[in-house]
Scaffold this motif. Structure first.
Motif, PDB file in Angstrom:
ATOM      1  N   SER A  92      46.559  -3.831  72.384  1.00 31.90           N
ATOM      2  CA  SER A  92      47.827  -4.330  72.872  1.00 31.90           C
ATOM      3  C   SER A  92      49.118  -3.104  72.809  1.00 31.90           C
ATOM      4  N   ALA A  93      49.979  -3.252  73.389  1.00 26.74           N
ATOM      5  CA  ALA A  93      50.960  -2.468  73.591  1.00 26.74           C
ATOM      6  C   ALA A  93      51.312  -2.192  71.968  1.00 26.74           C
ATOM      7  N   PRO A  94      51.995  -0.846  71.641  1.00 26.62           N
ATOM      8  CA  PRO A  94      52.458  -0.489  70.480  1.00 26.62           C
ATOM      9  C   PRO A  94      53.268  -1.375  69.857  1.00 26.62           C
ATOM     10  N   TYR A  95      53.338  -1.935  68.629  1.00 30.99           N
ATOM     11  CA  TYR A  95      54.430  -2.595  67.861  1.00 30.99           C
ATOM     12  C   TYR A  95      54.786  -1.895  66.891  1.00 30.99           C
ATOM     13  N   SER A  96      56.163  -1.690  66.857  1.00 32.84           N
ATOM     14  CA  SER A  96      56.742  -0.614  65.797  1.00 32.84           C
ATOM     15  C   SER A  96      57.012  -1.255  64.480  1.00 32.84           C
ATOM     16  N   THR A  97      56.857  -0.692  63.548  1.00 33.76           N
ATOM     17  CA  THR A  97      57.347  -1.584  62.274  1.00 33.76           C
ATOM     18  C   THR A  97      58.301  -0.567  61.697  1.00 33.76           C
ATOM     19  N   TYR A  98      59.632  -1.054  61.252  1.00 28.05           N
ATOM     20  CA  TYR A  98      60.664  -0.501  60.971  1.00 28.05           C
ATOM     21  C   TYR A  98      60.759  -0.476  59.344  1.00 28.05           C
ATOM     22  N   ILE A  99      61.469   0.732  58.825  1.00 27.03           N
ATOM     23  CA  ILE A  99      61.828   0.669  57.526  1.00 27.03           C
ATOM     24  C   ILE A  99      63.282   0.734  57.521  1.00 27.03           C
ATOM     25  N   GLU A 100      64.041  -0.054  56.754  1.00 25.35           N
ATOM     26  CA  GLU A 100      65.519  -0.232  56.603  1.00 25.35           C
ATOM     27  C   GLU A 100      66.079   0.048  55.270  1.00 25.35           C
ATOM     28  N   PRO A 101      67.269   0.208  55.232  1.00 29.49           N
ATOM     29  CA  PRO A 101      67.750   0.542  53.532  1.00 29.49           C
ATOM     30  C   PRO A 101      67.646  -0.773  52.758  1.00 29.49           C
ATOM     31  N   MET A 102      67.173  -0.736  51.733  1.00 31.22           N
ATOM     32  CA  MET A 102      66.573  -1.824  50.828  1.00 31.22           C
ATOM     33  C   MET A 102      67.447  -1.465  49.282  1.00 31.22           C
ATOM     34  N   GLY A 103      67.931  -2.354  48.788  1.00 30.02           N
ATOM     35  CA  GLY A 103      68.037  -2.228  47.206  1.00 30.02           C
ATOM     36  C   GLY A 103      69.665  -1.702  47.249  1.00 30.02           C
ATOM     37  N   GLU A 104      70.431  -1.933  45.960  1.00 33.43           N
ATOM     38  CA  GLU A 104      71.752  -1.554  45.634  1.00 33.43           C
ATOM     39  C   GLU A 104      71.894   0.029  45.416  1.00 33.43           C
ATOM     40  N   PHE A 149      58.656  -0.073  49.117  1.00 33.88           N
ATOM     41  CA  PHE A 149      59.231   0.888  48.297  1.00 33.88           C
ATOM     42  C   PHE A 149      59.669   1.967  49.322  1.00 33.88           C
ATOM     43  N   ALA A 150      59.253   2.207  50.772  1.00 30.61           N
ATOM     44  CA  ALA A 150      59.867   3.298  51.595  1.00 30.61           C
ATOM     45  C   ALA A 150      61.040   2.994  52.091  1.00 30.61           C
ATOM     46  N   SER A 151      61.295   1.670  52.083  1.00 28.74           N
ATOM     47  CA  SER A 151      62.610   1.179  52.420  1.00 28.74           C
ATOM     48  C   SER A 151      63.753   1.476  51.309  1.00 28.74           C
ATOM     49  N   HIS A 152      63.423   1.577  50.316  1.00 20.44           N
ATOM     50  CA  HIS A 152      64.216   1.925  49.322  1.00 20.44           C
ATOM     51  C   HIS A 152      64.804   3.349  49.182  1.00 20.44           C
ATOM     52  N   PHE A 153      63.951   4.109  50.054  1.00 25.60           N
ATOM     53  CA  PHE A 153      64.602   5.729  50.078  1.00 25.60           C
ATOM     54  C   PHE A 153      65.143   6.068  51.394  1.00 25.60           C
ATOM     55  N   THR A 154      65.163   5.163  52.415  1.00 28.67           N
ATOM     56  CA  THR A 154      65.816   5.622  53.629  1.00 28.67           C
ATOM     57  C   THR A 154      67.504   5.024  53.557  1.00 28.67           C
ATOM     58  N   HIS A 155      68.009   6.086  54.471  1.00 31.63           N
ATOM     59  CA  HIS A 155      69.602   5.553  54.582  1.00 31.63           C
ATOM     60  C   HIS A 155      69.663   4.856  56.009  1.00 31.63           C
ATOM     61  N   LYS A 156      68.891   4.647  56.772  1.00 35.52           N
ATOM     62  CA  LYS A 156      69.112   4.139  58.215  1.00 35.52           C
ATOM     63  C   LYS A 156      67.718   3.422  58.652  1.00 35.52           C
ATOM     64  N   LYS A 157      67.863   2.458  59.636  1.00 34.55           N
ATOM     65  CA  LYS A 157      66.475   1.928  60.048  1.00 34.55           C
ATOM     66  C   LYS A 157      65.746   2.832  60.931  1.00 34.55           C
ATOM     67  N   ILE A 158      64.684   2.934  60.539  1.00 36.27           N
ATOM     68  CA  ILE A 158      64.053   4.148  61.320  1.00 36.27           C
ATOM     69  C   ILE A 158      62.390   3.272  61.675  1.00 36.27           C
ATOM     70  N   ILE A 159      61.702   4.102  62.656  1.00 37.59           N
ATOM     71  CA  ILE A 159      60.355   3.359  62.895  1.00 37.59           C
ATOM     72  C   ILE A 159      59.505   4.254  61.663  1.00 37.59           C
ATOM     73  N   GLY A 160      58.797   3.291  60.832  1.00 40.42           N
ATOM     74  CA  GLY A 160      57.880   3.666  60.043  1.00 40.42           C
ATOM     75  C   GLY A 160      56.477   4.066  60.332  1.00 40.42           C
TER      76      GLY A 160
END
Lengths: 332, 263
Positions: free
Chosen positions: A216-228, A190-201
């Motif tokens: 553990s060391a931190p693992y980053s989850t990214y959101i990146e552009p989704m949808g047309e 849902f968040a990926s549908h509103f971003t214009h570039k790949k960023i750390i979520g």
């Protein structure tokens, strides 16, 4: 032939001896259940240090209440009180006859949400239901989307964006009040549908050992552009204390976007992903085992703060007005 | 682990493999199809302190190349079914508690190394085995998916006895396999999310990973040099790393063996 039979007997004997090797099943007694529950929380629960919880003291104080002659109901009550001290909506014990929980993070707070007001005075009769999204246009100027659970599908968000882009509205109000969470994947998509570039979520650390701070060391989850369909217009997200778990993740991710403003109350939190464990008597323990932060490293287990804090005004409720939606309109 | 400790075993093996043990009637290449059922027991301390028992249905497909003084094979197996819990004090829980899907492979080689009688030989050799168990805990949420993957290399043994009855040559075989080195993959210390690369994986020796595979088989000759076999399989593994996991199964299989290079 006699020798052969002896050989076969030895073979079959050695072929079935796993009982010698298998770990003995813990007997279902209150003492064993108590010890196992105490051990799991001590060694695997992820928020003892953040919340400054002295678990050993809690165990010591409750140990004397446990004996093997007690009823299952009294036994459950002991564990219920112990787990309550963790102040975590993701910690539960399910016994079948009861479900332990600490939901004080929203029950002790103002609700700031009335579904009757939303449904009767804002969504009205002719709103659309697209998967888990209820949406309509307010005052011909604002798109309003209510998403009540991340367990419901959000795959029609592209359709929703396209519809309101065409209508030329000023901005969109995404209302996630009373959304207690659900699928984290839905929140990320849902968040990926509103971003214009790949960023750390968000960033996540996992328990990797018994120590309170053994992560553990931190693992980053990214959101990146989704949808047309792209969304460039302002976005306002409405929140209250009953936003929890995946909803807190969603708001954390959306706050990284420049066109997003969060209005309402802080969320309830719930940033630790929960897992389950079966105790010797079959009761099911659920507990948080990770810790998550936003992209800058701020832990949101205790809630995500809004950009503009707004509470529902009692007078507005009497008139059937949702204060938060009205403030949102003014900010679009 | 000092793998070079096993080199003398290898050398010993190759110095005693000049026996011609297998009855000629069992020579040849065979394609085998098996079907059967397993009773399984699972103990996985990452998710539970109790044992679960279940019943699965399984198939195996294998190729055997038999010669009087050599046998090698490739085998693939698959089974799936359900575990029930042994809950004693939780009547409201669903009876069916875990879905199980499992699969594996076994590539092996044995040769006769010791003669007991003219019909009874001890064979020895090596094998590579793989075993994957995927369990879905139905009442769990995020941690419902749990898995164990084991890839081993190890020692193989076979006791092979042939006898004549009803004017035909029969065979009684007992195979066993003991891995000496295992590469495993498991969920992490407290996280069972299969999609995250946080899992526990490593190469371990017999100290942390014990596994026994045993197969007792009686082979009945049929017409056209085909055969049918009744098998009793026993498998056990114990992996004691971040969270101890143990598994045992007893299986009964019927195998149809089709001769490929019929004369």
């Amino acid at each position: 032939m006699k020798n052969l039979i002896s050989y076969i007997a030895v073979i079959v004997l050695f072929s079935s001896c796993e009982k010698v090797f298998m770990e003995k099943e813990l007997e279902s007694t209150p003492t064993n259940n108590f010890n196992k529950l105490s051990e799991i929380i001590k060694t695997k629960y992820s928020y003892l240090s953040l919340k400054n919880i002295k678990w050993d003291s809690i165990v010591e104080a409750n140990e004397k209440l446990i004996n093997n002659d007690m009823s299952v109901f009294k036994e459950f009550e002991v564990y219920n009180k112990m787990l309550y001290t963790l102040k975590d909506g993701h910690v539960n014990l399910s016994s079948g006859f009861n479900y332990s929980r600490n939901w004080s993070w929203y029950l002790n707070e103002k609700p700031n949400f009335d579904n009757n007001i939303i449904e009767r005075n804002y969504l009205g009769n002719d709103y659309e239901i697209s998967g888990g999204l209820k949406h309509t246009t307010l005052d011909d100027m604002y798109a309003y989307v209510y998403y009540g659970s991340f367990s419901s599908g959000m795959s029609y968000i592209d359709y929703v964006k396209a519809k309101y882009n065409k209508e030329g509205i000023r901005g969109i109000i995404i209302d996630v009040r009373n959304n207690g969470g659900g699928s984290l994947k839905n929140a990320e998509d849902f968040a990926s549908h509103f971003t214009h570039k790949k960023i750390i979520g968000y960033k996540q650390v996992y328990k990797i050992g018994k120590g309170e701070n053994n992560f553990s060391a931190p693992y980053s989850t990214y959101i990146e552009p989704m949808g047309e369909e792209k969304w460039d217009k302002p976005i306002i997200i409405l929140t209250n204390k009953q936003c929890y778990s995946a909803t807190s993740f969603f708001i954390t991710m959306m706050k990284e976007l420049p066109n997003v403003t969060v209005i309402g109350d802080a969320t309830g939190g719930g940033a630790g992903l929960p897992v389950d464990y079966t105790l010797p008597n079959g009761w099911q323990l659920r507990y948080s085992t990770t810790r998550c932060t936003d992209a800058r490293g701020v832990d949101f287990e205790l809630g995500v703060s809004p950009d503009i804090k707004v509470e529902q005004i009692d007078g507005d409720s009497a008139k059937g007005i949702d204060t938060l939606i009205e403030i949102a309109k003014l900010n679009l | 682990m000092k793998y070079k400790n096993y080199l003398p075993l290898l050398l010993l093996f190759f110095t005693v493999t000049n026996l011609n043990a297998q009855q000629v009637v069992f020579s040849g290449q065979y394609l085998n199809f098996s079907a059967g059922t397993k009773i399984k027991t699972l103990y996985d301390n990452s998710v539970s302190s109790i044992h679960n028992t279940g019943l699965t249905a399984g198939t195996m497909l294998s190729y055997y190349n038999n010669k009087p003084n050599r046998r090698w094979w490739v085998e693939m197996n698959f089974d799936g079914g359900f575990y029930n819990s042994n809950y004693k004090n939780f009547p409201s829980i669903e009876h069916r508690s875990i879905d199980n899907i499992a699969g594996g492979y076994n590539i092996g080689f044995v040769a006769p190394i010791y003669k007991i009688t003219r019909e009874f030989y001890v064979w020895g050799g090596f094998s590579a085995t793989g075993n994957y168990q995927h369990n879905n805990f139905l009442s769990f949420s995020n941690s419902s998916n749990n898995y164990t993957l084991l890839n081993n290399i190890g020692l193989n043994g076979m006791l092979h006895y042939t006898f004549n009855a009803i004017d035909k040559w029969w065979a009684l075989e007992w195979h066993f396999n003991i891995p000496v080195a295992t590469y495993y993959m498991r969920p992490g210390y407290s996280v069972n999310f299969i999609e995250n690369s946080i899992g526990d994986k490593n190469l371990v020796s017999f100290g942390k990973s014990q596994q026994f595979t045993s197969k007792l088989k009686i082979v009945l000759p049929l017409h056209n040099e085909n055969k049918i076999a009744l098998e009793y399989n026993w498998d056990f593994y114990s992996l004691n790393t971040l969270n101890k996991v143990q598994y045992a199964s007893h299986g009964i299989f019927v195998t149809a063996q089709f001769r490929l290079n019929r004369k």
